[in-house]
Design a protein around this motif. Sequence first.
Motif, PDB file in Angstrom:
ATOM      1  N   GLY A  21      50.888  25.358  85.773  1.00 26.10           N
ATOM      2  CA  GLY A  21      50.935  24.042  86.418  1.00 26.10           C
ATOM      3  C   GLY A  21      50.589  24.155  87.892  1.00 26.10           C
ATOM      4  O   GLY A  21      51.096  23.404  88.731  1.00 26.10           O
ATOM      5  N   GLY A  25      50.988  19.591  92.874  1.00 32.21           N
ATOM      6  CA  GLY A  25      52.410  19.516  93.211  1.00 32.21           C
ATOM      7  C   GLY A  25      53.077  20.831  93.583  1.00 32.21           C
ATOM      8  O   GLY A  25      52.581  21.595  94.407  1.00 32.21           O
ATOM      9  N   ASP A  45      46.462  26.265  84.834  1.00 29.31           N
ATOM     10  CA  ASP A  45      46.766  24.846  84.605  1.00 29.31           C
ATOM     11  C   ASP A  45      45.994  24.390  83.361  1.00 29.31           C
ATOM     12  O   ASP A  45      44.936  24.951  83.049  1.00 29.31           O
ATOM     13  CB  ASP A  45      46.354  23.994  85.822  1.00 29.31           C
ATOM     14  N   ILE A  46      46.503  23.365  82.707  1.00 30.06           N
ATOM     15  CA  ILE A  46      45.772  22.808  81.564  1.00 30.06           C
ATOM     16  C   ILE A  46      44.451  22.212  82.050  1.00 30.06           C
ATOM     17  O   ILE A  46      43.470  22.167  81.318  1.00 30.06           O
ATOM     18  CB  ILE A  46      46.634  21.758  80.825  1.00 30.06           C
ATOM     19  N   ASP A  47      44.438  21.769  83.295  1.00 30.78           N
ATOM     20  CA  ASP A  47      43.235  21.222  83.923  1.00 30.78           C
ATOM     21  C   ASP A  47      42.566  22.349  84.726  1.00 30.78           C
ATOM     22  O   ASP A  47      43.009  22.687  85.833  1.00 30.78           O
ATOM     23  CB  ASP A  47      43.646  20.052  84.835  1.00 30.78           C
ATOM     24  N   ARG A  50      41.365  21.761  88.351  1.00 27.34           N
ATOM     25  CA  ARG A  50      42.433  21.729  89.361  1.00 27.34           C
ATOM     26  C   ARG A  50      42.983  23.123  89.624  1.00 27.34           C
ATOM     27  O   ARG A  50      43.343  23.453  90.756  1.00 27.34           O
ATOM     28  CB  ARG A  50      43.545  20.780  88.923  1.00 27.34           C
ATOM     29  N   THR A  70      51.647  24.883  76.000  1.00 27.52           N
ATOM     30  CA  THR A  70      52.228  24.519  74.698  1.00 27.52           C
ATOM     31  C   THR A  70      51.708  25.447  73.591  1.00 27.52           C
ATOM     32  O   THR A  70      52.246  25.438  72.491  1.00 27.52           O
ATOM     33  CB  THR A  70      51.906  23.054  74.301  1.00 27.52           C
ATOM     34  N   ASN A  96      56.134  26.766  85.499  1.00 31.03           N
ATOM     35  CA  ASN A  96      56.341  25.543  86.277  1.00 31.03           C
ATOM     36  C   ASN A  96      55.713  24.301  85.648  1.00 31.03           C
ATOM     37  O   ASN A  96      56.156  23.180  85.931  1.00 31.03           O
ATOM     38  CB  ASN A  96      55.754  25.788  87.682  1.00 31.03           C
ATOM     39  N   GLY A  98      54.805  21.056  83.908  1.00 34.93           N
ATOM     40  CA  GLY A  98      55.727  20.073  83.348  1.00 34.93           C
ATOM     41  C   GLY A  98      55.191  18.662  83.453  1.00 34.93           C
ATOM     42  O   GLY A  98      54.262  18.374  84.221  1.00 34.93           O
ATOM     43  N   ILE A  99      55.779  17.799  82.629  1.00 32.51           N
ATOM     44  CA  ILE A  99      55.456  16.374  82.642  1.00 32.51           C
ATOM     45  C   ILE A  99      56.782  15.615  82.634  1.00 32.51           C
ATOM     46  O   ILE A  99      57.829  16.215  82.408  1.00 32.51           O
ATOM     47  CB  ILE A  99      54.592  15.963  81.423  1.00 32.51           C
ATOM     48  N   SER A 149      65.048  21.214  86.762  1.00 30.71           N
ATOM     49  CA  SER A 149      65.155  19.970  87.542  1.00 30.71           C
ATOM     50  C   SER A 149      66.636  19.666  87.682  1.00 30.71           C
ATOM     51  O   SER A 149      67.456  20.124  86.868  1.00 30.71           O
ATOM     52  CB  SER A 149      64.469  18.837  86.780  1.00 30.71           C
ATOM     53  N   THR A 193      65.701  17.460  92.945  1.00 36.04           N
ATOM     54  CA  THR A 193      65.647  16.031  92.609  1.00 36.04           C
ATOM     55  C   THR A 193      64.195  15.609  92.867  1.00 36.04           C
ATOM     56  O   THR A 193      63.292  16.352  92.538  1.00 36.04           O
ATOM     57  CB  THR A 193      66.681  15.227  93.439  1.00 36.04           C
ATOM     58  N   ALA A 194      63.963  14.446  93.489  1.00 32.20           N
ATOM     59  CA  ALA A 194      62.576  13.961  93.586  1.00 32.20           C
ATOM     60  C   ALA A 194      61.722  14.787  94.551  1.00 32.20           C
ATOM     61  O   ALA A 194      62.186  15.203  95.614  1.00 32.20           O
ATOM     62  CB  ALA A 194      62.589  12.508  94.029  1.00 32.20           C
ATOM     63  N   VAL A 195      60.484  15.012  94.147  1.00 26.29           N
ATOM     64  CA  VAL A 195      59.511  15.726  94.984  1.00 26.29           C
ATOM     65  C   VAL A 195      58.225  14.900  94.956  1.00 26.29           C
ATOM     66  O   VAL A 195      57.837  14.378  93.898  1.00 26.29           O
ATOM     67  CB  VAL A 195      59.231  17.149  94.429  1.00 26.29           C
ATOM     68  N   THR A 197      54.950  14.517  94.319  1.00 23.66           N
ATOM     69  CA  THR A 197      53.842  15.168  93.610  1.00 23.66           C
ATOM     70  C   THR A 197      53.143  14.124  92.740  1.00 23.66           C
ATOM     71  O   THR A 197      53.426  12.936  92.847  1.00 23.66           O
ATOM     72  CB  THR A 197      54.382  16.294  92.699  1.00 23.66           C
ATOM     73  N   ASN A 198      52.310  14.602  91.833  1.00 24.71           N
ATOM     74  CA  ASN A 198      51.611  13.672  90.915  1.00 24.71           C
ATOM     75  C   ASN A 198      52.358  13.469  89.600  1.00 24.71           C
ATOM     76  O   ASN A 198      51.780  12.986  88.632  1.00 24.71           O
ATOM     77  CB  ASN A 198      50.204  14.215  90.617  1.00 24.71           C
TER      78      ASN A 198
HETATM   79  P1  NAD Z   1      52.485  17.549  89.026  1.00 20.70           P
HETATM   80  O1  NAD Z   1      52.091  16.541  88.008  1.00 20.70           O
HETATM   81  O2  NAD Z   1      52.051  17.329  90.421  1.00 20.70           O
HETATM   82  O3  NAD Z   1      52.026  19.009  88.563  1.00 20.70           O
HETATM   83  C1  NAD Z   1      52.232  19.456  87.242  1.00 20.70           C
HETATM   84  C2  NAD Z   1      51.038  20.297  86.801  1.00 20.70           C
HETATM   85  O4  NAD Z   1      51.304  20.775  85.467  1.00 20.70           O
HETATM   86  C3  NAD Z   1      49.719  19.482  86.717  1.00 20.70           C
HETATM   87  O5  NAD Z   1      48.694  20.127  87.432  1.00 20.70           O
HETATM   88  C4  NAD Z   1      49.414  19.424  85.224  1.00 20.70           C
HETATM   89  O6  NAD Z   1      48.015  19.432  84.936  1.00 20.70           O
HETATM   90  C5  NAD Z   1      50.089  20.698  84.727  1.00 20.70           C
HETATM   91  N1  NAD Z   1      50.352  20.641  83.291  1.00 20.70           N
HETATM   92  C6  NAD Z   1      50.792  19.588  82.554  1.00 20.70           C
HETATM   93  N2  NAD Z   1      50.850  19.926  81.258  1.00 20.70           N
HETATM   94  C7  NAD Z   1      50.464  21.228  81.168  1.00 20.70           C
HETATM   95  C8  NAD Z   1      50.313  22.139  80.094  1.00 20.70           C
HETATM   96  N3  NAD Z   1      50.564  21.774  78.829  1.00 20.70           N
HETATM   97  N4  NAD Z   1      49.911  23.409  80.371  1.00 20.70           N
HETATM   98  C9  NAD Z   1      49.625  23.771  81.636  1.00 20.70           C
HETATM   99  N5  NAD Z   1      49.719  22.942  82.694  1.00 20.70           N
HETATM  100  C10 NAD Z   1      50.139  21.684  82.461  1.00 20.70           C
HETATM  101  O7  NAD Z   1      54.092  17.629  88.942  1.00 20.70           O
HETATM  102  P2  NAD Z   1      55.155  18.520  89.730  1.00 20.70           P
HETATM  103  O8  NAD Z   1      56.176  17.574  90.227  1.00 20.70           O
HETATM  104  O9  NAD Z   1      54.525  19.482  90.662  1.00 20.70           O
HETATM  105  O10 NAD Z   1      55.788  19.267  88.483  1.00 20.70           O
HETATM  106  C11 NAD Z   1      56.010  20.685  88.466  1.00 20.70           C
HETATM  107  C12 NAD Z   1      57.337  20.944  87.809  1.00 20.70           C
HETATM  108  O11 NAD Z   1      58.388  20.454  88.651  1.00 20.70           O
HETATM  109  C13 NAD Z   1      57.539  20.275  86.463  1.00 20.70           C
HETATM  110  O12 NAD Z   1      58.132  21.168  85.551  1.00 20.70           O
HETATM  111  C14 NAD Z   1      58.486  19.127  86.783  1.00 20.70           C
HETATM  112  O13 NAD Z   1      59.248  18.720  85.669  1.00 20.70           O
HETATM  113  C15 NAD Z   1      59.331  19.760  87.868  1.00 20.70           C
HETATM  114  N6  NAD Z   1      60.060  18.816  88.719  1.00 20.70           N
HETATM  115  C16 NAD Z   1      59.394  17.845  89.401  1.00 20.70           C
HETATM  116  C17 NAD Z   1      60.115  16.952  90.187  1.00 20.70           C
HETATM  117  C18 NAD Z   1      59.428  15.829  90.951  1.00 20.70           C
HETATM  118  O14 NAD Z   1      60.109  14.872  91.389  1.00 20.70           O
HETATM  119  N7  NAD Z   1      58.129  15.891  91.174  1.00 20.70           N
HETATM  120  C19 NAD Z   1      61.517  17.047  90.269  1.00 20.70           C
HETATM  121  C20 NAD Z   1      62.145  18.058  89.548  1.00 20.70           C
HETATM  122  C21 NAD Z   1      61.413  18.949  88.792  1.00 20.70           C
END
Ligand code: NAD
Length: 275
Positions: A21, A25, A45-47, A50, A70, A96, A98-99, A149, A193-195, A197-198
């Motif tokens: 990931g 973010g 990353d899946i993308d 990116r 997955t 890391n 996540g969705i 989280s 908590t909140a960050v 990101t996308n």
């Molecule tokens: P983000 O959407 O900015 O980044 C997540 C990245 O994961 C993306 O680039 C996406 O393409 C990639 N991704 C999604 N599915 C994937 C897959 N199947 N295989 C590989 N890559 C994949 O989000 P983020 O906030 O940076 O999230 C990172 C982690 O932080 C996540 O696990 C999220 O649950 C956790 N988190 C985020 C927050 C928040 O508020 N942003 C808070 C707590 C925890």
Amino acid sequence: MRFDPFRRPGRTDRADAVITGAGSGIGRALALELSRRGGRVVCADIDEDRARATAAAAPGEALGVACDVTDCDRVVALADTARDWFGGEPDIVVNNAGIAQAGSVVGVVPLPEWHRVLDVNLWGVVHGCQVFAPRLRAAGRGAIVNTASAAAFGTAPRMAAYNVSKAGVLALSETLAAELSGTGVTVTAVCPTAVKTNILHSVSFPDASSERLGERLVRWTGRSPDAIARNVLDAVDRGTLYAVPQLEAKAIWHLKRLLPAPYTRMAGLLERLMR
Ligand code: NAD
């Protein structure tokens, strides 16, 4: 890295790291911070575009690769690619990717949505630990970092699939930390908590008002991913199991542990106000 005259070099300096990931973010911020600290980073990353963009933005050596967490075979391929590229096992693995899911109560959240969230957030981390833990154990050193989280213990209403996935990541991290104790490999579970990101782009909100609420929460209370990345790497340097970066995350953590039932009643009250 911010200049800190008192900071001693730690194991996040000049480290070989694999991050899933990493295209956005928190993952991207971790990749860039580790690179600034002189490390080599495999950004997965899946993308793929990116992932490559993060690698291109890194000041040091970095490789951008496609990996869908997955699919366990893809994670094995990622580990093999990293071993070939580094010439050995990585020092740090960050599971890391996540969705998110939010807005609907249990019974209304469609089952495919449960599967989608658990597949990435829980199974993705299970795959990462399953593949990398034996390799790091054999190497006798390293750190596994799992992005959970505050939802893992905050269990806010209308986020059941997300909460369950993150509680699973926390339990997995705690179990793995015990299993790896004395091997030279540490485990850190990240609980923000909140960050900013996308992450909200990955949510299928049931209505416009839930979407607005989510956006406001992240905009008003979200920390920068760069600050979270520094906090996480400090925890890795200390070998700390729990990285709970924000004050409100720490408050929820303590409240939930001290007063679990009143905490849940309070969450119920908030839920009723939202109806
Ligand atoms: P983000 O959407 O900015 O980044 C997540 C990245 O994961 C993306 O680039 C996406 O393409 C990639 N991704 C999604 N599915 C994937 C897959 N199947 N295989 C590989 N890559 C994949 O989000 P983020 O906030 O940076 O999230 C990172 C982690 O932080 C996540 O696990 C999220 O649950 C956790 N988190 C985020 C927050 C928040 O508020 N942003 C808070 C707590 C925890």
